[in-house]
Design a protein around this motif. Structure first.
Motif, PDB file in Angstrom:
ATOM      1  N   UNK A  38      -4.895 -14.204  -6.403  1.00 37.64           N
ATOM      2  CA  UNK A  38      -4.969 -13.150  -5.397  1.00 37.64           C
ATOM      3  C   UNK A  38      -3.774 -12.237  -5.626  1.00 37.64           C
ATOM      4  N   UNK A  39      -3.828 -11.038  -5.065  1.00 34.10           N
ATOM      5  CA  UNK A  39      -2.694 -10.118  -5.088  1.00 34.10           C
ATOM      6  C   UNK A  39      -2.213  -9.887  -3.662  1.00 34.10           C
ATOM      7  N   UNK A  40      -0.892  -9.826  -3.510  1.00 31.73           N
ATOM      8  CA  UNK A  40      -0.287  -9.684  -2.197  1.00 31.73           C
ATOM      9  C   UNK A  40       0.244  -8.269  -2.011  1.00 31.73           C
ATOM     10  N   UNK A  41      -0.155  -7.637  -0.921  1.00 32.60           N
ATOM     11  CA  UNK A  41       0.351  -6.310  -0.576  1.00 32.60           C
ATOM     12  C   UNK A  41       1.534  -6.454   0.376  1.00 32.60           C
ATOM     13  N   UNK A  42       2.535  -5.597   0.201  1.00 34.46           N
ATOM     14  CA  UNK A  42       3.789  -5.737   0.938  1.00 34.46           C
ATOM     15  C   UNK A  42       3.991  -4.675   2.008  1.00 34.46           C
ATOM     16  N   UNK A 109      10.189  -8.493  -0.545  1.00 35.41           N
ATOM     17  CA  UNK A 109       9.564  -7.670  -1.586  1.00 35.41           C
ATOM     18  C   UNK A 109       9.529  -8.421  -2.910  1.00 35.41           C
ATOM     19  N   UNK A 110      10.611  -9.117  -3.233  1.00 35.59           N
ATOM     20  CA  UNK A 110      10.637  -9.927  -4.447  1.00 35.59           C
ATOM     21  C   UNK A 110       9.561 -11.009  -4.403  1.00 35.59           C
ATOM     22  N   UNK A 111       9.398 -11.615  -3.247  1.00 32.34           N
ATOM     23  CA  UNK A 111       8.407 -12.677  -3.120  1.00 32.34           C
ATOM     24  C   UNK A 111       7.004 -12.158  -3.407  1.00 32.34           C
ATOM     25  N   UNK A 112       6.665 -11.022  -2.827  1.00 29.85           N
ATOM     26  CA  UNK A 112       5.343 -10.440  -3.078  1.00 29.85           C
ATOM     27  C   UNK A 112       5.163 -10.109  -4.554  1.00 29.85           C
ATOM     28  N   UNK A 113       6.195  -9.529  -5.166  1.00 29.32           N
ATOM     29  CA  UNK A 113       6.093  -9.150  -6.577  1.00 29.32           C
ATOM     30  C   UNK A 113       5.941 -10.375  -7.469  1.00 29.32           C
ATOM     31  N   UNK A 114       6.616 -11.464  -7.138  1.00 35.83           N
ATOM     32  CA  UNK A 114       6.495 -12.686  -7.934  1.00 35.83           C
ATOM     33  C   UNK A 114       5.097 -13.293  -7.823  1.00 35.83           C
ATOM     34  N   UNK A 115       4.515 -13.251  -6.627  1.00 38.50           N
ATOM     35  CA  UNK A 115       3.127 -13.694  -6.488  1.00 38.50           C
ATOM     36  C   UNK A 115       2.213 -12.858  -7.375  1.00 38.50           C
ATOM     37  N   UNK A 116       2.439 -11.549  -7.390  1.00 34.09           N
ATOM     38  CA  UNK A 116       1.586 -10.670  -8.175  1.00 34.09           C
ATOM     39  C   UNK A 116       1.822 -10.832  -9.675  1.00 34.09           C
ATOM     40  N   UNK A 179      -3.832 -13.836   9.298  1.00 34.84           N
ATOM     41  CA  UNK A 179      -3.332 -12.487   8.997  1.00 34.84           C
ATOM     42  C   UNK A 179      -2.918 -12.349   7.536  1.00 34.84           C
ATOM     43  N   UNK A 180      -2.301 -13.389   6.992  1.00 33.27           N
ATOM     44  CA  UNK A 180      -1.817 -13.279   5.611  1.00 33.27           C
ATOM     45  C   UNK A 180      -2.982 -13.131   4.637  1.00 33.27           C
ATOM     46  N   UNK A 181      -3.989 -13.982   4.773  1.00 33.97           N
ATOM     47  CA  UNK A 181      -5.098 -13.900   3.814  1.00 33.97           C
ATOM     48  C   UNK A 181      -5.950 -12.653   4.042  1.00 33.97           C
ATOM     49  N   UNK A 182      -5.939 -12.122   5.268  1.00 35.25           N
ATOM     50  CA  UNK A 182      -6.663 -10.875   5.510  1.00 35.25           C
ATOM     51  C   UNK A 182      -6.004  -9.710   4.790  1.00 35.25           C
ATOM     52  N   UNK A 183      -4.745  -9.863   4.433  1.00 32.77           N
ATOM     53  CA  UNK A 183      -4.021  -8.804   3.755  1.00 32.77           C
ATOM     54  C   UNK A 183      -4.030  -8.878   2.243  1.00 32.77           C
ATOM     55  N   UNK A 184      -4.760  -9.836   1.672  1.00 33.21           N
ATOM     56  CA  UNK A 184      -4.806  -9.935   0.216  1.00 33.21           C
ATOM     57  C   UNK A 184      -5.646  -8.805  -0.378  1.00 33.21           C
ATOM     58  N   UNK A 185      -5.315  -8.465  -1.615  1.00 31.62           N
ATOM     59  CA  UNK A 185      -6.175  -7.602  -2.424  1.00 31.62           C
ATOM     60  C   UNK A 185      -6.725  -8.452  -3.561  1.00 31.62           C
TER      61      UNK A 185
END
Length: 235
Positions: A38-42, A109-116, A179-185
């Motif tokens: 999945x991709x995480x939006x920040x 922000x780093x956390x989201x980028x690392x997931x992506x 809420x978190x999974x609803x925000x995935x791309x």
């Protein structure tokens, strides 16, 4: 577009060169060993984020660029801009921007980028590298569910069913309202199906889970097809 911050200006210039070299938008071409996550939006769940989830990539990108122009030190929009490039099949451009966020962003922000970046490596078939990025993301703040979801998906794709279930339980505990999974791309539709199958199975919804596993078993990703067949076989 203007990027007042010199680092962002450098990133934008390199991305422009990368895009010029590879041409226009195209369907992403994953590795045969790909295990899409999945991709995480920040950014906030409005504006560009909503447009990207709706498939309006050009409008989403314009919104992210405007946010960066207004506040260049807030790199959540740079993370999300990278996701927009990944969605359109430009992994090198996405990687360049995500590396910038990891280098200079705030911990969230780093956390989201690392997931992506984990997503990007998983799409390229480098599953150990994906695992390392996701574990680093989780360790930045274990109370945030995004990395746990991605770790669950990756563990399942790799055949680690106990690990997948444990990570998913933690993700769902931390994300009780969804809420978190609803925000995935999602770069590929199979990513959403895989996550929904895992959640349905965890909730004891056998029929719903089986329908999604059957859909995934017939998809274009051999790694995900194998995972789905394991679930359908009751392993």
């Amino acid at each position: 577009m203007r990027y007042p911050h010199p680092r962002l200006a450098s990133s934008a210039a390199l991305v422009a060169l990368l895009l010029a070299a590879c041409g226009g938008a195209e369907e992403p071409r994953p590795s045969e060993d790909a295990a899409p996550l999945v991709s995480t939006l920040a950014t906030a769940p409005s504006g560009g984020a909503e447009r990207l989830r709706a498939g309006e990539v050009t409008a989403a990108r314009a919104s992210f660029e405007a946010a960066l122009d207004a506040s260049p030190d807030q790199l959540g929009a740079l993370n999300d801009l990278a996701v927009s490039y990944l969605v359109e099949g430009h992994p090198d451009a996405a990687r360049r921007l995500l590396d910038e966020v990891v280098s200079t962003g705030s911990p969230p922000e780093q956390q989201a980028a690392l997931v992506n970046l984990g997503e990007l490596y998983a799409l390229e078939g480098y599953l150990p590298a994906a695992q390392a990025h996701l574990e680093t993301a989780r360790d930045i703040d274990p109370s945030r569910p995004g990395p746990w979801y991605a770790l669950a998906i990756l563990a399942d794709a790799r055949g680690d069913l106990p690990g997948a279930r444990a990570a998913l339980r933690e993700a769902l505990r931390l994300d009780a309202d969804g809420a978190a999974r609803a925000g995935f791309a999602y770069v590929y539709a199979e990513e959403r199906v895989h996550l929904e199958a895992l959640i349905a199975e965890q909730a004891g919804e056998a029929a719903g889970a089986a329908a999604r596993w059957r859909e995934l078993s017939q998809g274009r990703f051999p790694v995900l097809s194998g995972a789905a067949q394991r679930h359908l076989a009751g392993e």
